[in-house]
Structure formats: C-alpha cells, structure tokens
Design an enzyme around this catalytic site. Structure first.
Site, PDB file in Angstrom:
ATOM      1  N   HIS A  32       0.830  -1.203   0.000  1.00  0.00           N
ATOM      2  CA  HIS A  32       0.000   0.000   0.000  1.00  0.00           C
ATOM      3  C   HIS A  32       0.868   1.258   0.000  1.00  0.00           C
ATOM      4  O   HIS A  32       1.703   1.446   0.885  1.00  0.00           O
ATOM      5  CB  HIS A  32      -0.884  -0.026   1.243  1.00  0.00           C
ATOM      6  CG  HIS A  32      -1.943   1.012   1.284  1.00  0.00           C
ATOM      7  ND1 HIS A  32      -2.238   1.718   2.428  1.00  0.00           N
ATOM      8  CD2 HIS A  32      -2.795   1.475   0.339  1.00  0.00           C
ATOM      9  CE1 HIS A  32      -3.233   2.548   2.189  1.00  0.00           C
ATOM     10  NE2 HIS A  32      -3.581   2.437   0.930  1.00  0.00           N
ATOM     11  N   GLU A  59       0.783  -0.260  -4.749  1.00  0.00           N
ATOM     12  CA  GLU A  59      -0.356   0.633  -4.971  1.00  0.00           C
ATOM     13  C   GLU A  59       0.116   2.053  -4.732  1.00  0.00           C
ATOM     14  O   GLU A  59       0.960   2.306  -3.868  1.00  0.00           O
ATOM     15  CB  GLU A  59      -1.485   0.274  -4.000  1.00  0.00           C
ATOM     16  CG  GLU A  59      -2.777   1.061  -4.199  1.00  0.00           C
ATOM     17  CD  GLU A  59      -2.853   2.304  -3.323  1.00  0.00           C
ATOM     18  OE1 GLU A  59      -3.822   3.076  -3.481  1.00  0.00           O
ATOM     19  OE2 GLU A  59      -1.936   2.524  -2.484  1.00  0.00           O
ATOM     20  N   ASP A  61      -1.210   6.538  -5.392  1.00  0.00           N
ATOM     21  CA  ASP A  61      -2.287   7.484  -5.673  1.00  0.00           C
ATOM     22  C   ASP A  61      -1.776   8.553  -6.629  1.00  0.00           C
ATOM     23  O   ASP A  61      -0.753   9.191  -6.369  1.00  0.00           O
ATOM     24  CB  ASP A  61      -2.742   8.156  -4.378  1.00  0.00           C
ATOM     25  CG  ASP A  61      -3.172   7.146  -3.330  1.00  0.00           C
ATOM     26  OD1 ASP A  61      -4.258   6.568  -3.491  1.00  0.00           O
ATOM     27  OD2 ASP A  61      -2.420   6.929  -2.364  1.00  0.00           O
ATOM     28  N   HIS A  74      -1.776  11.250  -1.928  1.00  0.00           N
ATOM     29  CA  HIS A  74      -3.053  10.685  -1.516  1.00  0.00           C
ATOM     30  C   HIS A  74      -4.082  11.754  -1.201  1.00  0.00           C
ATOM     31  O   HIS A  74      -5.208  11.716  -1.701  1.00  0.00           O
ATOM     32  CB  HIS A  74      -2.874   9.788  -0.288  1.00  0.00           C
ATOM     33  CG  HIS A  74      -4.170   9.248   0.235  1.00  0.00           C
ATOM     34  ND1 HIS A  74      -4.930   9.926   1.172  1.00  0.00           N
ATOM     35  CD2 HIS A  74      -4.859   8.122  -0.060  1.00  0.00           C
ATOM     36  CE1 HIS A  74      -6.028   9.236   1.431  1.00  0.00           C
ATOM     37  NE2 HIS A  74      -6.006   8.127   0.703  1.00  0.00           N
TER      38      HIS A  74
END
Length: 266
Positions: A32, A59, A61, A74
C-alpha cells in the site's frame, strides 16, 4: 484508500484487451502506497523499502499538478505528507518538485521529493514490478484526471505491455475517461460500500476487478464477482486474522501496509 468484454481486438497474451475473464499477471500481495507506514507514502523511497521486503507490486495514488504533470499524492492537500500547503493540484510541478515529502515521516527520509508517475514507471520497469495506480482526482477534475493518467500510463508502459498497470478509482467518472483514452489498460472499481448499482457500473466500465474494503468480502460477494468475471482485491489489510479470512476466500489481491509482517507469496 479511505462487465461486458472489450471490443478491442486481442493481441498476444491478451495485450490490447481488458475487462473480465482475461489473463491476470499481478501478484497477490500489494504494498500500500509503496511500503505502508515504513516509509513516506507514495515516494520512490517507499517503493524501495517495499521491494526490500520482497514485494513486486505496489499501490499508489495519482493526481494532476496545475500544469498537468501526473504526480503521487493521496490527500487533496499537501500539508500532511509534505512541506507544502494547500491543494496539491493548485500548484505547478516546478513548485511541487521542490517540496520535502519525507521529513514528516522521519528524519532518515528528510529531503525525499514527491514522485511523478514517470519516475515510478521507470522504477517498476527496471525492477520487473507491477503497479496499481489509484486515480485520485482533485475534486472537480475527475474526468480530466482519468484521461491524463490513462494517457500517461499508456505512453509510459508502451514498451512493457506485459507489466501494464492496473488503473483503479472510487470515481466512476475517472474510470470512464480512462477507458475512453486507453481501453487496453485493465481497470478496477474501488468500493468502500456496496452502493446500489455497483455491479452494473463495473460492467459498464468493463472492469477486470473490484477492489473492496476488506470487511465487505464474504463468500457470497466473491461468488458474485467471479460469476461476472471479476477479479477480487481487498484493501487495506493489516491484521493476520483478516489476511487468513481473505486467503480462505481465495481473493486475488491483498493490499497491505504491513510489508514487514506479511511475506509476499504467489
């Protein structure tokens, strides 16, 4: 993190196609924001830390700077995870690139810059890693962000089609724009709740996957997703009991902050 088959003609090993039922190259374990909480999120330093723990998929953003550069952040604002202030998308990349995105985490990461999608793509390709790009628009820029992120991903991974990223978003408008721009890139609908019409939306977006809050998954939901040709991913899974439950359900992807606790396997 708080469909019908594509009409695109098939290419070798599914390249040029997306949607349900197609080959799924991605590892089950996904770090993450690069390395969870062990490094400043969404930075190249985090990717390096995640990789040091054996992770081969990350992952992140992605959103747009004021001058259209795709960069990693994010929150809508810069304040929590950088030395900057205000809405990230209101600033040009020339200003964003000067910010310290590491010191907020710990002194050892002081001076770490914000990352661009281009920089992350080079890292992933050089290290044979995969990427889940969450399209995280500044409010009001959903379609523009979806188009720009998809176009950038299409260009950046053109010479590495077998490592093409998975595009996900909570915002259907962003995924719709991504689909129109780069239909061959796999898409996933992010869900924090099972709102009315979510499956119909996933179908209309020709999604390859649904990515749900881990608490939503049960045997019935897994069966529903599979019956519709959708891969099953969960976020953000940080407890052993939750991991064991999801492994028992047979989920295809587990997104975790605890890269230090869970050794990534197949």
């Amino acid at each position: 993190m708080s469909g019908a088959a594509s009409s695109t003609p098939p290419g070798p090993s599914g390249v040029g196609r997306t949607g349900p039922g197609l080959p799924w190259p991605y590892p089950r374990w996904i770090a993450h924001r690069g390395a969870g909480k062990l490094a400043p999120e969404n930075t190249l330093a985090a990717f390096r830390v995640g990789a040091s723990h054996g992770y081969r998929m990350f992952e992140c953003d992605a959103k747009l700077s004021a001058d259209g550069v795709v960069f990693l952040l994010h929150d809508d604002t810069l304040d929590r995870t950088s030395s900057g202030h205000g809405v990230g998308g209101d600033h040009a990349w020339s200003a964003l690139s000067q910010l310290d995105a590491g010191r907020w985490h710990s002194r050892g990461f002081a001076g770490e810059p914000l990352a661009t999608l281009e920089g992350v793509s080079r890292y992933c390709q050089a290290n044979a890693c995969w990427l889940n790009i969450e399209i995280k628009p500044t409010p009001g820029l959903e379609a523009q962000t979806g188009r720009t992120v998809a176009a950038a991903a299409q260009r950046l991974w053109r010479s590495h089609p077998n490592q093409r990223p998975l595009l996900t978003s909570f915002r259907p408008e962003a995924l719709q724009a991504a689909m129109a721009t780069a239909p061959e890139l796999p898409r996933g609908l992010l869900l924090d709740t099972l709102w009315n019409g979510w499956m119909e939306m996933a179908r209309s977006l020709e999604c390859a996957a649904v990515v749900c809050n881990h608490a939503l998954w049960d045997a019935g939901l897994v069966a529903t997703a599979r019956a519709n040709g959708l891969r099953t991913l969960a976020y953000t899974v940080n407890d052993d009991w939750a991991v064991q439950r999801l492994l028992h359900l047979g989920l295809d992807g587990i997104i975790t902050d605890r890269v230090d606790l869970f050794a990534p396997g197949p």
